[in-house]
Write an enzyme that holds these catalytic residues in place. Structure first.
Site, PDB file in Angstrom:
ATOM      1  N   TYR A 138       0.812  -1.213   0.000  1.00 26.58           N
ATOM      2  CA  TYR A 138       0.000   0.000   0.000  1.00 26.58           C
ATOM      3  C   TYR A 138       0.846   1.263   0.000  1.00 26.58           C
ATOM      4  O   TYR A 138       0.461   2.271  -0.584  1.00 26.58           O
ATOM      5  CB  TYR A 138      -0.894   0.028   1.250  1.00 26.58           C
ATOM      6  CG  TYR A 138      -2.153  -0.771   1.159  1.00 26.58           C
ATOM      7  CD1 TYR A 138      -2.120  -2.152   1.055  1.00 26.58           C
ATOM      8  CD2 TYR A 138      -3.396  -0.145   1.209  1.00 26.58           C
ATOM      9  CE1 TYR A 138      -3.286  -2.892   1.001  1.00 26.58           C
ATOM     10  CE2 TYR A 138      -4.563  -0.868   1.164  1.00 26.58           C
ATOM     11  CZ  TYR A 138      -4.518  -2.241   1.058  1.00 26.58           C
ATOM     12  OH  TYR A 138      -5.671  -2.956   1.012  1.00 26.58           O
ATOM     13  N   LYS A 183       3.593 -15.351   2.813  1.00 26.80           N
ATOM     14  CA  LYS A 183       3.873 -16.075   1.571  1.00 26.80           C
ATOM     15  C   LYS A 183       5.378 -16.277   1.543  1.00 26.80           C
ATOM     16  O   LYS A 183       6.082 -15.855   0.608  1.00 26.80           O
ATOM     17  CB  LYS A 183       3.339 -15.264   0.368  1.00 26.80           C
ATOM     18  CG  LYS A 183       3.400 -15.987  -0.961  1.00 26.80           C
ATOM     19  CD  LYS A 183       2.343 -17.059  -1.142  1.00 26.80           C
ATOM     20  CE  LYS A 183       2.571 -17.823  -2.434  1.00 26.80           C
ATOM     21  NZ  LYS A 183       1.650 -18.978  -2.602  1.00 26.80           N
ATOM     22  N   ASP A 215      -2.366 -18.525   0.683  1.00 22.14           N
ATOM     23  CA  ASP A 215      -3.314 -19.286  -0.147  1.00 22.14           C
ATOM     24  C   ASP A 215      -3.989 -20.378   0.677  1.00 22.14           C
ATOM     25  O   ASP A 215      -5.202 -20.593   0.600  1.00 22.14           O
ATOM     26  CB  ASP A 215      -2.636 -19.829  -1.419  1.00 22.14           C
ATOM     27  CG  ASP A 215      -1.284 -20.482  -1.173  1.00 22.14           C
ATOM     28  OD1 ASP A 215      -0.801 -20.454  -0.024  1.00 22.14           O
ATOM     29  OD2 ASP A 215      -0.711 -21.032  -2.135  1.00 22.14           O
ATOM     30  N   ASP A 239      -6.296  -7.278   4.299  1.00 23.34           N
ATOM     31  CA  ASP A 239      -7.452  -6.666   3.633  1.00 23.34           C
ATOM     32  C   ASP A 239      -8.305  -7.759   2.997  1.00 23.34           C
ATOM     33  O   ASP A 239      -9.523  -7.831   3.206  1.00 23.34           O
ATOM     34  CB  ASP A 239      -6.960  -5.684   2.566  1.00 23.34           C
ATOM     35  CG  ASP A 239      -8.105  -5.028   1.816  1.00 23.34           C
ATOM     36  OD1 ASP A 239      -9.077  -4.620   2.481  1.00 23.34           O
ATOM     37  OD2 ASP A 239      -8.031  -4.938   0.579  1.00 23.34           O
ATOM     38  N   ASP A 243     -12.146  -9.586   4.500  1.00 24.76           N
ATOM     39  CA  ASP A 243     -13.419  -9.600   3.756  1.00 24.76           C
ATOM     40  C   ASP A 243     -13.927 -11.039   3.615  1.00 24.76           C
ATOM     41  O   ASP A 243     -15.123 -11.314   3.754  1.00 24.76           O
ATOM     42  CB  ASP A 243     -13.239  -9.008   2.339  1.00 24.76           C
ATOM     43  CG  ASP A 243     -13.574  -7.521   2.258  1.00 24.76           C
ATOM     44  OD1 ASP A 243     -13.335  -6.810   3.257  1.00 24.76           O
ATOM     45  OD2 ASP A 243     -14.070  -7.064   1.209  1.00 24.76           O
TER      46      ASP A 243
HETATM   47  C1  IPM Z   1     -10.376  -1.443   3.952  1.00 26.43           C
HETATM   48  C2  IPM Z   1     -10.450  -0.866   2.548  1.00 26.43           C
HETATM   49  C3  IPM Z   1      -9.263   0.035   2.279  1.00 26.43           C
HETATM   50  C4  IPM Z   1      -8.015  -0.844   2.355  1.00 26.43           C
HETATM   51  C5  IPM Z   1      -9.288   0.796   0.956  1.00 26.43           C
HETATM   52  C6  IPM Z   1     -10.561   1.564   0.775  1.00 26.43           C
HETATM   53  C7  IPM Z   1      -8.117   1.708   0.824  1.00 26.43           C
HETATM   54  O1  IPM Z   1     -10.578  -1.886   1.611  1.00 26.43           O
HETATM   55  O2  IPM Z   1     -10.306  -0.661   4.908  1.00 26.43           O
HETATM   56  O3  IPM Z   1     -10.438  -2.656   4.098  1.00 26.43           O
HETATM   57  O4  IPM Z   1      -7.669  -1.510   1.372  1.00 26.43           O
HETATM   58  O5  IPM Z   1      -7.381  -0.842   3.413  1.00 26.43           O
HETATM   59 MN    MN Z   2     -10.928  -3.828   2.492  1.00 25.04          MN
END
Ligand code: IPM
Ligand code: MN
Ligand code: NAD
Length: 355
Positions: A138, A183, A215, A239, A243
């Site tokens: 990032y 990884k 993975d 990240d 999710d």
């Molecule tokens: C999160 C989001 C952010 C990230 C984006 C919007 C920059 O996906 O907070 O999970 O990737 O950290």
């Molecule tokens: Mn995110």
């Protein structure tokens, strides 16, 4: 007085932030917490109004705050823009040194049926992702030309050490198990990551440490989520995996998070984005934002109020009041109002007894 900076942001951000702030205001009043809220422009709306996603006034207010509550930023409107709303979020995390992002995910007992996983796989899953938030791909140097682009992934020993300590301490306070995800069969940064995590582990002999490649971790999260207690990982892996992990409880709309640095205010935000596909329709799930507000209360030293808010949220879900992402028909506002009904039922008699 405790100064809470509210950054509603874009899309469903203001909708979910409203519900969480109203819950907090109710609790603050009933419990005498002295929370004072101050709203600032951030993200796409700040680009529209001030030409930048993180205006100086917003950053100054955030620095001086006791805590920051953030909805979400971004949306198709700004996708082609010179600066994106997301740059404001990365800028804020970096400016405040918020390296430790905690993302708890669980399958609530009695709501196993909301999980896309079979109940025998989902039942009892309760995982904390500790994500390094201001390093890695990032924030590495970037180049973008017509035919070639690069993102540098870099991690230093101190960056790995400090997030590893956060994860080990979290594991110690939970079930004593830490899985570091990397990884290391390919990436140099992951090789250093694994070496440093092993070294930090010697200070935590009471925590059982194992390592997984990212993975394999992605697979294990959906085949055997109960094998995890705390997951420690770098920025991009965290990240993606958070999710993935979020949906085992039924929806990404339920997950809250905290982001903290070594000192200064911490930031609390749901892990989801601005959900442009459902914005403005009063159908977003404010659960993740309310869960973030509960994490904020806890971090501010109001553990009882935090537990009350979490209990009110769980009760709302358990009685079947649910938004569309969870198969229900409750609106965002109606869901928030129901959480406050439960809060009032708990705190008002207590407040009266104290008065
Ligand atoms: C999160 C989001 C952010 C990230 C984006 C919007 C920059 O996906 O907070 O999970 O990737 O950290
Ligand atoms: Mn995110
Ligand atoms: P998203 O998380 O916004 O949405 C993904 C899917 O989940 C969508 O179908 C959405 O409707 C659903 N969803 C998300 N939150 C929900 C909620 N509370 N209730 C019900 N459904 C919910 O991810 P995306 O669509 O990839 O990103 C949209 C924008 O948000 C992008 O600009 C992205 O960069 C940004 N984003 C911001 C943050 C943040 O501010 N922290 C986090 C992630 C993405």
């Amino acid at each position: 007085m405790t100064r809470v900076i509210v950054l509603p942001g874009d899309g469903i951000g203001p909708e979910v932030a409203d519900e969480a702030v109203t819950c907090l205001a109710l609790l603050s009043e009933a419990r005498g917490l002295g929370l004072a809220f101050e709203t600032h422009d951030f993200g796409g709306i700040a680009i529209d109004r001030h030409g930048e996603p993180l205006p100086p006034a917003t950053l100054t207010a955030a620095r001086a705050a006791d805590a920051i509550l953030l909805g979400a930023v971004g949306g198709p409107r700004w996708d082609g823009a010179k600066v994106r709303p997301e740059q404001g979020l990365l800028g804020l995390r970096s400016a405040l040194g918020l390296f430790a992002n905690l993302r708890p995910a669980r399958v609530i007992a009695g709501l196993e049926h909301l999980s896309p996983l079979k109940p025998e796989i989902a039942t009892g899953a309760d995982v904390l992702v500790v994500r390094e938030l201001i390093g890695g791909l990032y924030f590495g140097e970037k180049t973008l030309e017509a035919d070639r682009a690069t993102d540098l992934c870099s991690y230093t020993r101190p960056e790995i050490e400090r997030i590893a300590h956060v994860a080990f301490r979290a594991a110690r306070a939970r079930r004593g198990k830490l899985t570091s995800v990397d990884k290391a069969n390919v990436l140099a940064t992951s090789k250093l990551w694994r070496r440093v995590v092993e070294e930090v582990a010697t200070s935590y002999p009471d925590v059982a440490l194992d390592h997984l490649y990212v993975d394999a971790a992605a697979m294990a999260i959906v085949t055997h989520p109960t094998r995890f207690d705390v997951i420690l990982t770098e920025n991009l892996f965290g990240d993606i995996l958070s999710d993935e992990l979020s949906v085992i409880g039924g929806s990404i709309g339920l997950l809250g998070s905290s982001s903290a640095g070594a000192s200064g205010p911490a930031l609390f935000e749901p892990i989801h984005g601005s959900a442009p596909d459902i914005a403005g329709q009063d159908i977003a799930n404010p659960g993740g934002m309310i869960a973030s507000a509960a994490m904020m209360l806890d971090a501010l030293g109001h553990a009882d109020a935090a537990a009350e808010l979490t209990a009110a949220l769980d009760r709302t879900l358990l009685e079947g009041v649910r938004t569309r992402d969870l198969g229900g028909s409750a609106g965002c506002k109606a869901f928030g109002a129901r959480v406050r009904d439960h809060l009032s039922a708990t705190v008002e008699p207590l407040a009266k007894a104290v008065a």
